[in-house]
Design an enzyme around this catalytic site. Sequence first.
Site, PDB file in Angstrom:
ATOM      1  CB  SER A  82      52.666 -34.624 -55.551  1.00  0.00           C
ATOM      2  OG  SER A  82      51.595 -33.946 -56.129  1.00  0.00           O
ATOM      3  CG  ASN A  96      46.399 -43.472 -62.806  1.00  0.00           C
ATOM      4  OD1 ASN A  96      46.050 -43.764 -63.806  1.00  0.00           O
ATOM      5  ND2 ASN A  96      45.920 -42.999 -61.726  1.00  0.00           N
ATOM      6  CG  HIS A 118      42.344 -42.388 -58.913  1.00  0.00           C
ATOM      7  ND1 HIS A 118      42.089 -41.174 -59.002  1.00  0.00           N
ATOM      8  CD2 HIS A 118      43.657 -42.506 -58.929  1.00  0.00           C
ATOM      9  CE1 HIS A 118      43.271 -40.483 -59.124  1.00  0.00           C
ATOM     10  NE2 HIS A 118      44.235 -41.378 -59.217  1.00  0.00           N
ATOM     11  CD  GLU A 127      42.650 -37.927 -61.184  1.00  0.00           C
ATOM     12  OE1 GLU A 127      42.640 -38.849 -62.180  1.00  0.00           O
ATOM     13  OE2 GLU A 127      43.574 -37.337 -60.652  1.00  0.00           O
ATOM     14  CD  GLU A 169      46.607 -42.300 -55.464  1.00  0.00           C
ATOM     15  OE1 GLU A 169      47.997 -42.358 -55.894  1.00  0.00           O
ATOM     16  OE2 GLU A 169      45.672 -42.217 -56.168  1.00  0.00           O
ATOM     17  N   GLY A 214      48.413 -34.469 -57.896  1.00  0.00           N
ATOM     18  CA  GLY A 214      48.782 -33.465 -59.102  1.00  0.00           C
ATOM     19  C   GLY A 214      48.771 -31.975 -58.453  1.00  0.00           C
ATOM     20  CE  LYS A 222      46.653 -38.794 -62.387  1.00  0.00           C
ATOM     21  NZ  LYS A 222      46.325 -38.022 -61.427  1.00  0.00           N
TER      22      LYS A 222
HETATM   23  C1  PEP Z   1      47.318 -40.617 -59.179  1.00  0.00           C
HETATM   24  O1  PEP Z   1      46.608 -40.139 -60.001  1.00  0.00           O
HETATM   25  O2  PEP Z   1      47.253 -41.667 -58.704  1.00  0.00           O
HETATM   26  C2  PEP Z   1      48.501 -39.743 -58.560  1.00  0.00           C
HETATM   27  C3  PEP Z   1      49.247 -40.257 -57.540  1.00  0.00           C
HETATM   28  O3  PEP Z   1      48.702 -38.626 -59.311  1.00  0.00           O
HETATM   29  P1  PEP Z   1      50.034 -37.699 -59.342  1.00  0.00           P
HETATM   30  O4  PEP Z   1      51.379 -38.440 -59.172  1.00  0.00           O
HETATM   31  O5  PEP Z   1      49.860 -36.780 -60.571  1.00  0.00           O
HETATM   32  O6  PEP Z   1      49.926 -36.787 -58.360  1.00  0.00           O
END
Ligand code: PEP
Length: 248
Positions: free
Chosen positions: A209, A11, A98, A100, A166, A172, A13
């Site tokens: 992460s 992803n 997601h 976000e 998630e 993040g 973003k």
């Molecule tokens: C995500 O945005 O779906 C995600 C898992 O981000 P990160 O791996 O940066 O935590």
Amino acid sequence: MTNNNIYFIANWKMFGSVKSVNSLSKVISYSKIKKLKAKIIYCPPYTLIKYFVDKTKNSNIEIGAQDCHAQPNYGPFTGGISSKMIKDLGGKFVIIGHSETRKENDNKKINLKIKSALSEKLNVILCIGEKLIDKKKNKTKSVLKKQLLEGLKNLKNLSKVIIAYEPVWSIGTGIIPTENDLEKNISFIRDTLKISKKFTKSKILYGGSVNAKNIKNLMRIDNIDGFLIGGASTNEKIFIDIMKKSIN
Ligand code: PEP
């Protein structure tokens, strides 16, 4: 977990430029090694989908979007991108729900978006996950259940729906759940799908992460079918390293 058919979904973003498409070359070469039996999917920003599709044309890497409009076709929705448009560009997947994007999307809207994506035969990656406050109040299970049941309402065939667990507090931040919590929550998601008579073979991924340091431990967890990776997926070297470590 075996490395058979595990998913690595990138992803990106709101990152990436036309130039950064070149960075896919190494991942494309790496994806061809026999030992890696993974499904690699890139979800770049809308603006780069066509470039990614063209670049990965002769590879087994597939491309998706990071969201779509609830209306599947065309219409007077300024700034909107429909599932039809994603398909038109060659996208095969779409991330929906997601964390976000959840501020603008309640479960009802997420459900409509999933229906719109499925009507265009796109594969859906439905993200669910609790916030830190939910976790602290022991509400993880009720949050996950609500997101699943409302998000998947009136959908009978989930064969094209992948669930990405998630935890919001893990995205993040560099912090990942304990093995025990992760195993428990993934099993809970599987059981919830089963009890509600949803498709029981749905793939369930973990996201939050994931990096080259923690992938080996994450691979030890039996019931995960792969990973949704944000930050670490935008760096080709790190992304390849994660995949390498998943097979060694
Ligand atoms: C995500 O945005 O779906 C995600 C898992 O981000 P990160 O791996 O940066 O935590």
